[in-house]
Write a protein that holds these residues in place. Structure first.
Motif, PDB file in Angstrom:
ATOM      1  N   TYR A 180      -8.115   5.148   2.613  1.00  0.00           N
ATOM      2  CA  TYR A 180      -9.215   5.127   1.652  1.00  0.00           C
ATOM      3  C   TYR A 180      -9.180   6.381   0.779  1.00  0.00           C
ATOM      4  O   TYR A 180      -8.924   7.487   1.255  1.00  0.00           O
ATOM      5  CB  TYR A 180     -10.571   5.054   2.353  1.00  0.00           C
ATOM      6  N   HIS A 181      -9.442   6.193  -0.495  1.00  0.00           N
ATOM      7  CA  HIS A 181      -9.564   7.293  -1.438  1.00  0.00           C
ATOM      8  C   HIS A 181     -10.599   6.900  -2.477  1.00  0.00           C
ATOM      9  O   HIS A 181     -10.682   5.728  -2.884  1.00  0.00           O
ATOM     10  CB  HIS A 181      -8.221   7.583  -2.120  1.00  0.00           C
ATOM     11  N   TYR A 182     -11.383   7.877  -2.932  1.00  0.00           N
ATOM     12  CA  TYR A 182     -12.439   7.590  -3.903  1.00  0.00           C
ATOM     13  C   TYR A 182     -11.888   6.928  -5.156  1.00  0.00           C
ATOM     14  O   TYR A 182     -12.581   6.121  -5.809  1.00  0.00           O
ATOM     15  CB  TYR A 182     -13.177   8.884  -4.270  1.00  0.00           C
ATOM     16  N   HIS A 183     -10.645   7.221  -5.511  1.00  0.00           N
ATOM     17  CA  HIS A 183     -10.042   6.643  -6.710  1.00  0.00           C
ATOM     18  C   HIS A 183     -10.092   5.111  -6.680  1.00  0.00           C
ATOM     19  O   HIS A 183     -10.113   4.466  -7.729  1.00  0.00           O
ATOM     20  CB  HIS A 183      -8.595   7.118  -6.844  1.00  0.00           C
ATOM     21  N   GLN A 184     -10.135   4.533  -5.481  1.00  0.00           N
ATOM     22  CA  GLN A 184     -10.135   3.079  -5.365  1.00  0.00           C
ATOM     23  C   GLN A 184     -11.354   2.443  -6.020  1.00  0.00           C
ATOM     24  O   GLN A 184     -11.294   1.283  -6.431  1.00  0.00           O
ATOM     25  CB  GLN A 184     -10.055   2.684  -3.885  1.00  0.00           C
ATOM     26  N   HIS A 190      -3.651   4.119  -2.898  1.00  0.00           N
ATOM     27  CA  HIS A 190      -4.994   4.174  -3.482  1.00  0.00           C
ATOM     28  C   HIS A 190      -5.260   3.025  -4.450  1.00  0.00           C
ATOM     29  O   HIS A 190      -6.244   3.063  -5.195  1.00  0.00           O
ATOM     30  CB  HIS A 190      -5.250   5.511  -4.196  1.00  0.00           C
ATOM     31  N   ASN A 198      -8.129   5.049   7.324  1.00  0.00           N
ATOM     32  CA  ASN A 198      -6.855   5.477   6.752  1.00  0.00           C
ATOM     33  C   ASN A 198      -6.582   4.726   5.454  1.00  0.00           C
ATOM     34  O   ASN A 198      -6.791   3.511   5.362  1.00  0.00           O
ATOM     35  CB  ASN A 198      -5.714   5.208   7.741  1.00  0.00           C
ATOM     36  N   SER A 225       0.816  -1.214   0.000  1.00  0.00           N
ATOM     37  CA  SER A 225       0.000   0.000   0.000  1.00  0.00           C
ATOM     38  C   SER A 225       0.851   1.265   0.000  1.00  0.00           C
ATOM     39  O   SER A 225       0.348   2.349  -0.323  1.00  0.00           O
ATOM     40  CB  SER A 225      -0.946  -0.003   1.208  1.00  0.00           C
ATOM     41  N   TYR A 235     -13.518   8.431   7.422  1.00  0.00           N
ATOM     42  CA  TYR A 235     -13.128   7.315   6.568  1.00  0.00           C
ATOM     43  C   TYR A 235     -11.890   6.626   7.132  1.00  0.00           C
ATOM     44  O   TYR A 235     -11.072   7.254   7.814  1.00  0.00           O
ATOM     45  CB  TYR A 235     -12.838   7.802   5.152  1.00  0.00           C
ATOM     46  N   ASN A 252      -9.264   2.040 -11.961  1.00  0.00           N
ATOM     47  CA  ASN A 252      -8.260   1.753 -10.950  1.00  0.00           C
ATOM     48  C   ASN A 252      -7.505   0.461 -11.223  1.00  0.00           C
ATOM     49  O   ASN A 252      -6.273   0.413 -11.112  1.00  0.00           O
ATOM     50  CB  ASN A 252      -8.912   1.705  -9.566  1.00  0.00           C
ATOM     51  N   THR A 287      -6.781  -2.570  -3.126  1.00  0.00           N
ATOM     52  CA  THR A 287      -8.204  -2.885  -2.993  1.00  0.00           C
ATOM     53  C   THR A 287      -8.435  -4.382  -3.125  1.00  0.00           C
ATOM     54  O   THR A 287      -7.591  -5.120  -3.653  1.00  0.00           O
ATOM     55  CB  THR A 287      -9.039  -2.175  -4.076  1.00  0.00           C
TER      56      THR A 287
END
Length: 404
Positions: A135-139, A72, A133, A67, A131, A144, A75
């Motif tokens: 996490y990002h919307y891009h995921q 990001h 740690n 990670s 949220y 992606n 997943t």
């Protein structure tokens, strides 16, 4: 610009996949022969109304993703994708050495991408006010997974994602073929990955499309689909791997259509499905008599199986064995086409018996096709696989052995 002759096949240099069928070859082959997958599970708690459903789950441990290096991109969906990609890493690294990082493209099909991670993040935010740690919307953006694959293997060629519902990872083969034929690249990593999430399960449940028991393709009692998760990837190239013995497995033809009959229901007569299959045959310069097996879309919904059987009968009559393998994997949505192409690859590579049609034995009288039975052999080394999506977005793939 140099182009590749249209009649030259697109070679499949490697194939890896992971689904409810398993990820080890011996497991996959055993379950295909037996017609049983213990990873098709009855579950509760996934549907908002508390009812049970059957899902196809991946049971193997998934590889870890750094990670720190891949911010990001760590997943569940990308770990699932990596579990399939690692099976063909020798072929990927050989292609990089042969062609260079900039001459290899990545084209991925998906529908859910990292939505399952987004669901967990929203739950955490609801419970804690923030949220988790990392996490990002891009995921959960569709792009992606494709970008992760390019970053992971340090590839700088074209990279993009297709999301056309359940035909997504089939359309990547068409895009890859066009790119190779145009001489834009020398190899393409193609495939798809979709992981289980509440969004799609409840969405299909809202459409009254889920079955509470194992799906029943081409039965008169069919009543809906099972959702599954999985990933499958292949390495395509315009030249074969010289280290692989002949005959090689090749992508011989691809056909597509978009009949746009309805946002979720297929055309009742299967006109778009027929167009896709006929285009695939023409692209491969083959006739219906050349096909030895058809892996049907076969979702086990009343509308899909009826229209697909009509289209198959018009193109092939009832002379070609047909089966849907979704009782062994579930419907893996955007990854379905690649996963079912991977099953076809295994049939060809290892000369396996055809997957028998799994259902309750009450075959519908209005389905004029020949369903594959137990211990039926592949007599012609060419197979066709169908995937049909919402909006009438259809794709047919033809794979076969070639001495070229």
């Amino acid at each position: 610009m140099q182009t590749i002759a249209d009649k030259q096949p697109i070679y499949i240099r490697g194939c890896g996949f992971n689904s409810a069928l398993g990820c080890e070859h011996d497991t996959i082959h055993k379950r295909l022969r037996q017609g049983v997958s213990p990873d098709m599970l009855t579950v509760q708690g996934w549907l908002n109304d508390g009812t049970e459903t059957v899902v196809g789950k991946v049971s193997s441990a998934l590889p870890n993703i750094d990670s720190t290096r891949f911010a990001h991109q760590d997943t569940a969906n990308n770990r699932l994708a990596l579990s399939a990609l690692q099976q063909i890493e020798p072929e990927i690294h050989a292609a990089i050495k042969q062609y260079g990082n900039d001459r290899i493209a990545v084209i991925v099909g998906t529908t859910t991408s990292g939505i399952s991670d987004g669901e967990q993040a929203l739950t955490t935010r609801k419970e804690t006010g923030s949220y988790p740690n990392g996490y990002h919307y891009h995921q959960q953006e569709p792009s992606n997974t494709g970008q992760f694959i390019a970053d992971y293997y340090q590839l700088t060629g074209p990279c993009y994602t297709l999301s056309t519902a359940c035909s997504s990872s089939g359309r990547v083969f068409l895009s890859a073929k066009r790119m190779l034929k145009a001489g834009l690249v020398d190899a393409v990593i193609v495939g798809g990955a979709d992981s289980l999430c509440h969004l799609t399960l409840n969405g299909f449940h809202g459409l009254d499309s889920l079955s509470s028991s194992l799906c029943n393709p081409f039965s008169d009692n069919r009543n809906g689909i099972n959702i599954g998760e999985g990933a499958a990837f292949m390495l395509l190239a315009h030249t074969p791997d010289e280290n692989q013995s002949t005959p090689h497995i090749a992508l011989l033809g691809v056909g597509d259509s978009s009949d746009a009959h309805h946002i979720s229901a297929p055309h009742p007569e299967g006109t778009g499905a027929e167009v896709a299959m006929r285009k695939a045959l023409a692209d491969a310069n083959l006739t219906p008599n050349d096909i030895g097996y058809i892996n049907a879309h076969g979702t086990a919904t009343p509308l899909n199986d009826a229209m697909e059987a009509k289209a198959l009968a018009r193109v092939f009559g009832n002379h070609v064995p047909v089966s849907s393998t979704k009782p062994l994997t579930g419907h893996t949505l955007g990854a379905a086409s690649a996963i079912e192409a991977a099953i076809c690859w295994h049939l060809l590579r290892y000369n396996l018996p055809l997957p028998k049609q799994i259902n309750d034995g009450v075959v519908a009288d209005d389905l004029p096709i020949q369903l594959a039975s137990a211990d039926m052999a592949l007599t012609k080394p060419v197979v066709l696989s169908n995937s049909f999506a919402f909006g009438g977005n259809n794709i047919s793939l033809i794979l076969g052995l070639t001495d070229d």
